[in-house]
Write an enzyme that holds these catalytic residues in place. Structure first.
Site, PDB file in Angstrom:
ATOM      1  CG  ASN A  23      -3.765  -1.217   3.811  1.00 37.46           C
ATOM      2  OD1 ASN A  23      -3.620  -0.040   4.141  1.00 37.46           O
ATOM      3  ND2 ASN A  23      -4.678  -1.997   4.331  1.00 37.46           N
ATOM      4  CB  SER A  46     -10.339  -1.812   2.934  1.00 38.37           C
ATOM      5  OG  SER A  46     -10.656  -0.738   3.780  1.00 38.37           O
ATOM      6  CD  GLU A  47      -6.663  -0.509   7.488  1.00 37.96           C
ATOM      7  OE1 GLU A  47      -6.562  -0.662   6.243  1.00 37.96           O
ATOM      8  OE2 GLU A  47      -6.369   0.554   8.077  1.00 37.96           O
ATOM      9  CG  ASN A  48     -13.120  -2.280   6.729  1.00 34.20           C
ATOM     10  OD1 ASN A  48     -12.242  -2.062   5.893  1.00 34.20           O
ATOM     11  ND2 ASN A  48     -14.394  -2.164   6.438  1.00 34.20           N
ATOM     12  CB  SER A  88      -8.474  -7.948   7.617  1.00 39.93           C
ATOM     13  OG  SER A  88      -7.921  -6.842   6.963  1.00 39.93           O
TER      14      SER A  88
END
Lengths: 219, 234
Positions: A23, A46-48, A88
């Site tokens: 990340n 990608s944390e979304n 996520s």
């Protein structure tokens, strides 16, 4: 010479290993994606809610429903998966991401990090940073060693509100690569042409220096 | 007999029962996957003193930003809110209350709320301002804080496709917070790009089962891009 943003990213990219899920935060960390060694494969999270983030799209590929955590339009690579933000952060909190790279205002010798809030300035929020530092096994912080007035950002104790406690173990700055362990910064490498004395003078926290500190190597 | 047909054809029906002071959970990340038409309708309705649970708060003239401008929002529960000037003004003047919540904790609060779990322990935020006033407990020598779940009077969701029974499929990263939002509203309203015949979605491709969904309205979306980044520009 202190490193440029690109050179910091190049040095961080040497921390990547084949098969890593990674990340990358906003700013210098994002640039790391440009320097992934050719002989290894990594997958960017990608944390979304995207694992397997690809490059920015061409005009033809552009899709408003495909964005990264920085709200930039992106693509997905072959083998990517898309999921909810809860899923996520289950990956992140559950320690499944191999390496997290993020920026900071301050880091201290106990591995504490301050990165989201400067009192008296507008607080925009921590986004996913607190979850990332609490969940990742392996975190690299990128930042300049000192602020523009020369004040160290590698401190005995963070002065700003914390993003996480006892969670940072490696820092790549414009001057040096350092580990944090046993309540001290350990100098591992220095930027080409930067002296140990300069690093000492820009480090406020406890600094452990071995007899021979090599210069960083760039391939 | 409506049976399991949850399709409504007007925004008035979609948001019937929304009242001043209610808590509304909204899907979306930035401007991606937001229920654009439902937000616009709340502006027309003039409902005020709302608490919005949403990762972000839109921009000045789009998304939840349009409700801020009309002073319809009393409180925001969000992880990152710094994309609009009116927000900043109201926040600094004290007109708007803001509860900053780490993104993963926010997602889990909504997920847990919808799943009937009242609270959970997480390491996220331990030792930071987020932990203030919260119970701390050790598990396996690590410290965790107790976070309470969130449910809403209404949930506003944006999906790609729905069948008439409310089974939902999301499109790409427009999924984000929408699946959790769908589960945590007493009344869940979904705005979709396409309504398909029941039976045409494969049971295994459904992201959100229809049991969570109360009303579906078909709409078209602007899908505004917040940060256009192209390969050609690099």
């Amino acid at each position: 010479m202190s490193l440029s943003r690109e050179q910091i990213a190049m040095r961080v990219a040497q921390e990547l290993k084949d098969g890593y899920y990674v990340n990358l935060g906003i700013g210098i960390p994002t640039l790391v994606a440009n320097y992934v060694p050719k002989n290894i494969e990594v997958m960017l999270q990608s944390e979304n809610g995207l694992l397997g983030m690809g490059p920015y799209p061409t005009r033809e590929q552009l899709d408003p429903d495909m964005i990264n955590a920085g709200k930039e339009t992106v693509t997905a690579i072959s083998g990517a998966s898309i999921f909810s933000s809860a899923e996520s952060f289950a990956m992140i909190r559950g320690g499944h991401v191999d390496l997290t790279v993020l920026g900071a205002f301050e880091v201290d010798q106990n591995g504490n990090i301050a990165s989201y809030m400067i009192p008296g300035k507008l607080v925009k929020g921590m986004g996913g940073a607190m979850d990332l530092v609490a969940g990742a096994q392996n975190i690299v912080v990128t930042m300049t060693h000192a602020d523009k007035h020369g004040k160290s950002k590698l401190l005995a104790n963070c002065s700003l509100p914390l993003t996480g406690v006892d969670c940072i173990n490696k820092i790549v700055t414009d001057l040096a690569v350092l580990d944090i362990k046993n309540g001290a910064f350990h100098l591992l490498e220095r930027a080409p042409g930067v002296s140990v004395n300069e690093i000492v003078s820009r480090t406020e926290g406890k600094l452990v220096i071995s007899d021979n500190v090599p210069e960083m190597k760039f391939v | 007999m409506a049976g399991f047909n949850k399709v409504v054809t007007s925004y008035a029906d979609a948001l019937s029962g929304l009242k001043d002071g209610m808590t509304v959970i909204s899907g979306g990340f930035g401007l991606c996957g937001i229920p654009e038409g439902l937000i616009a309708r709340i502006k027309e309705m003039g409902t005020t003193s709302l608490t919005f649970v949403s990762n972000n708060c839109g921009v000045d003239d789009f998304g939840l930003g349009i409700l801020l401008k009309e002073k319809q929002i009393r409180k925001m529960i969000s992880s990152y809110v710094g994309e609009n000037a009116e927000f900043e003004r109201q926040y600094l003047s004290g007109e708007l209350e803001v509860e900053l919540t780490p993104q993963g904790t926010l997602a889990e609060k909504i997920r847990a709320g919808g799943a009937g779990i009242p609270a959970f322990y997480t390491a996220t935020g331990y030792g930071t301002p987020v932990a203030e006033g919260k119970e701390v407990k050790q598990f396996n020598k690590r410290n965790y804080i107790l976070e309470e779940s969130i449910t809403g009077d209404f949930s506003l969701v944006r999906a790609w496709k729905a069948d008439k029974t409310g089974n939902l499929v999301y499109r790409d990263t427009a999924m984000n917070f929408n699946p959790m939002a769908a589960t945590a509203g007493r009344i869940t309203v979904v705005e979709v790009e396409e309504i398909v015949e029941t039976g045409s979605l494969k049971p295994t491709e459904i992201h959100t089962p229809g049991i969570y969904v109360d009303r579906i309205i078909r709409s078209s979306f602007e899908k505004r891009i917040e940060r256009l980044t192209l390969a050609d520009n690099n």
